[in-house]
Write an enzyme that holds these catalytic residues in place. Structure first.
Site, PDB file in Angstrom:
ATOM      1  N   ILE B 203      50.703  36.230  -9.520  1.00  0.00           N
ATOM      2  CA  ILE B 203      51.989  36.568  -8.889  1.00  0.00           C
ATOM      3  C   ILE B 203      52.223  35.565  -7.734  1.00  0.00           C
ATOM      4  O   ILE B 203      51.325  35.366  -6.903  1.00  0.00           O
ATOM      5  CB  ILE B 203      51.981  38.012  -8.366  1.00  0.00           C
ATOM      6  CG1 ILE B 203      51.690  38.987  -9.520  1.00  0.00           C
ATOM      7  CG2 ILE B 203      53.301  38.354  -7.687  1.00  0.00           C
ATOM      8  CD1 ILE B 203      51.465  40.432  -9.073  1.00  0.00           C
ATOM      9  N   GLU B 245      45.668  39.497  -7.666  1.00  0.00           N
ATOM     10  CA  GLU B 245      47.001  39.529  -8.260  1.00  0.00           C
ATOM     11  C   GLU B 245      47.056  38.716  -9.540  1.00  0.00           C
ATOM     12  O   GLU B 245      48.108  38.284  -9.968  1.00  0.00           O
ATOM     13  CB  GLU B 245      48.059  39.039  -7.245  1.00  0.00           C
ATOM     14  CG  GLU B 245      48.018  37.571  -6.901  1.00  0.00           C
ATOM     15  CD  GLU B 245      47.070  37.245  -5.739  1.00  0.00           C
ATOM     16  OE1 GLU B 245      46.125  38.034  -5.500  1.00  0.00           O
ATOM     17  OE2 GLU B 245      47.273  36.204  -5.093  1.00  0.00           O
ATOM     18  N   ARG B 265      58.045  34.670 -22.105  1.00  0.00           N
ATOM     19  CA  ARG B 265      58.701  35.972 -22.216  1.00  0.00           C
ATOM     20  C   ARG B 265      58.239  36.901 -21.067  1.00  0.00           C
ATOM     21  O   ARG B 265      59.039  37.609 -20.477  1.00  0.00           O
ATOM     22  CB  ARG B 265      58.330  36.586 -23.582  1.00  0.00           C
ATOM     23  CG  ARG B 265      59.220  37.702 -23.995  1.00  0.00           C
ATOM     24  CD  ARG B 265      59.108  38.026 -25.480  1.00  0.00           C
ATOM     25  NE  ARG B 265      57.742  38.289 -25.917  1.00  0.00           N
ATOM     26  CZ  ARG B 265      57.120  37.607 -26.877  1.00  0.00           C
ATOM     27  NH1 ARG B 265      57.751  36.612 -27.524  1.00  0.00           N
ATOM     28  NH2 ARG B 265      55.872  37.880 -27.204  1.00  0.00           N
TER      29      ARG B 265
END
Lengths: 174, 341
Positions: B203, B245, B265
């Site tokens: 992230i 993360e 995606r």
């Protein structure tokens, strides 16, 4: 016929204080005494009213007795076997005879019953007469009280016709 | 008639009476007495008596007794007693054990004993039946109780198993389960001569997010990313939490371009679905992903764990490249054999 009455039957009119009233002799008497009363009464009734009318009177009296017997001893019974057992025991206890059932048809309400050592006739001479008309009425009174239907009760064998037992047929009528 | 004749006639009459009493086949009326009314009446009475006694012997109590007199009276009394006895037995059969008899001598005494014994036995049986019924009810309750306990145990086991396999915060596979699962999937793909891709996700600026919104929202962000990624996976793909993360994916039966599409995606799903904070504000998260492929042909030369380590190294390098290129991006690792390391 006059309708003047001295009394109608109730258990109290025949005395319910026998322990006080007959402290020495008690509640029982001998069969001869009972028969002495019944057959002398019968003698006079036949003299005045004839044989058939006397039978009718005895049968009616028996029916009253049967109803009173039912009301005093049998009101708690729920079915025919229960009724039979109470009658059987009471007949024996009161020395009235040995009440027995030979057959019961509940559909048609047809009974064949017998009373051995019958109070009215056991041991009487063989007269070729069926004599237990009082008993016919007695059984009729009990059955009518229990079922609410009319019954015709007839003696088909009697000590006095040579049988050793009194046998009755009882059929609902109407 | 002289004395001899009288004796002879008397003997003939007595002989006939004896035959009526004793012989199985009833005798014919002798010609000499065929016209004698008294003799014929006597013969018929005796025949009637024979019939009555025969019917009693057969157990047929319905016979009408037309005779009169003492013997006939005894027959009638016997008939009445037997019929009453039959009636008593019928009452017992119907369950009335209060029935008793006080006639017919030994039979009455046996009947009374039998009824008492029958009642005692039936009461004992009823008590046993009641006890068995109670036992059955207790047993059913015990089975029910055990069944409920077993259900709870199974549920508890399932929960423990789930907790042992999954990351408690995000619900995806933990690292150990992911690699255990990945090994099976890799072997399966290689056996089908198909390649696979490993993918690492990180992230973007997660430390800044935590510092800005706090660790509770940071946990929400991790869960949110995991959800979005899982929604974007194919059925055959698996996902695990790699640490902090970072998440790891295995795209089964996928070449590098298919791996890229799958990763893209996921990235797009995260970017396009803003995270709603506790206070109602919305924040858009981004992630960087690195993808590396494993060719099925390598499976003949290297073990699964060797290939796995190799692919993760490559994916990590691609992820680093994606970060370096500005983040919120998917980078693919160039095809590189293990022996080229």
């Amino acid at each position: 016929m006059t309708t003047e009455r001295k009394y109608t039957f109730s258990w109290s009119t025949i005395g319910d204080q026998l322990a006080i009233a007959r402290p020495s002799l008690g509640a029982t008497t001998r069969v001869e005494v009972y028969r002495l009363l019944q057959y002398t009464l019968r003698d006079i009734l036949e003299e005045d009213y004839g044989h058939q009318k006397t039978d009718e009177i005895f049968r009616r009296a028996g029916a009253v007795a049967g109803r009173e017997f039912f009301n005093k001893f049998c009101t708690d019974v729920e079915d025919i076997p229960g009724l039979v057992m109470v009658i059987e025991n009471k007949f024996r206890d009161l020395g009235m005879g040995l009440f027995r059932v030979e057959s019961i048809n509940l559909e048609d309400l047809c009974f064949t019953l017998n009373v051995e050592e019958d109070l009215d006739c056991s041991g009487l001479p063989d007269t070729n007469e069926q004599i237990c008309v009082y008993d016919e009425g007695f059984i009729q009174g009990i059955l009518e009280s229990f079922t609410g239907k009319k019954f015709e009760v007839r003696e088909i064998d009697c000590w006095c016709t040579g049988a050793r037992t009194c046998r009755f047929s009882a059929n609902a009528v109407g | 008639m002289n004395g001899n004749n009288r004796t002879e006639i008397a003997h003939m009459v007595l002989g006939h009476a004896e035959q009526l009493l004793e012989t199985a086949k009833p005798p014919q009326i002798p010609e000499e007495f065929a016209e004698d009314e008294k003799f014929v009446q006597f013969h018929e009475k005796m025949m009637n008596l024979r019939e009555v006694m025969a019917s009693f012997a057969r157990g047929d109590l319905s016979q009408q007794i037309a005779l009169r007199g003492v013997v006939a009276g005894f027959c009638k009394a016997l008939q009445a007693n037997l019929r009453h006895m039959a009636w008593k037995v019928q009452q017992v059969e119907r369950g009335d054990y209060a029935q008793r008899m006080d006639f017919m001598g030994d039979f009455s005494s046996s009947f009374n004993k039998m009824v008492v014994q029958l009642e005692t036995t039936i009461q004992a049986l009823q008590q046993k039946e009641e006890a068995l019924t109670n036992l059955a009810v207790s047993l059913q309750e015990e089975v029910k109780r055990r069944s409920e306990t077993l259900q709870k145990l199974k549920k508890s086991e399932a929960e423990f198993k789930y907790l042992a396999q999954h990351d408690p915060l995000t619900g995806v596979f933990n690292r150990r389960s992911f690699f255990s699962m990945a090994k099976e999937k890799l072997e399966n793909s290689f056996s089908l001569r198909k390649g696979c891709c490993f993918c690492l996700l990180d992230i973007d600026y997660f430390k800044v997010f935590n510092d800005t919104y706090g660790h509770v929202e940071g946990d929400s962000a991790l869960k949110f990313v995991a959800e979005q990624a899982q929604l974007s996976l194919r059925k055959s793909d698996i996902m695990g939490r790699y640490g902090g993360e970072e998440f790891i994916f295995l795209f089964c039966n996928a070449d590098l371009s298919q791996g890229y599409v799958a990763a893209e995606r996921i990235r797009a799903a995260i970017e396009n679905s803003p995270l709603k904070l506790e206070d109602g504000r919305e924040v858009t998260l981004h992630a960087s992903l690195g993808v590396a492929v494993l060719l099925d042909s390598w499976a003949d030369m290297y073990s699964c764990s060797e290939l796995q380590d190799h692919a993760i190294k490559l994916a990590d390098a691609a992820l680093y490249a994606a970060k370096a290129e500005g983040r919120n991006k998917v980078c693919v690792a160039p095809l590189k054999n293990i022996c080229d390391n």
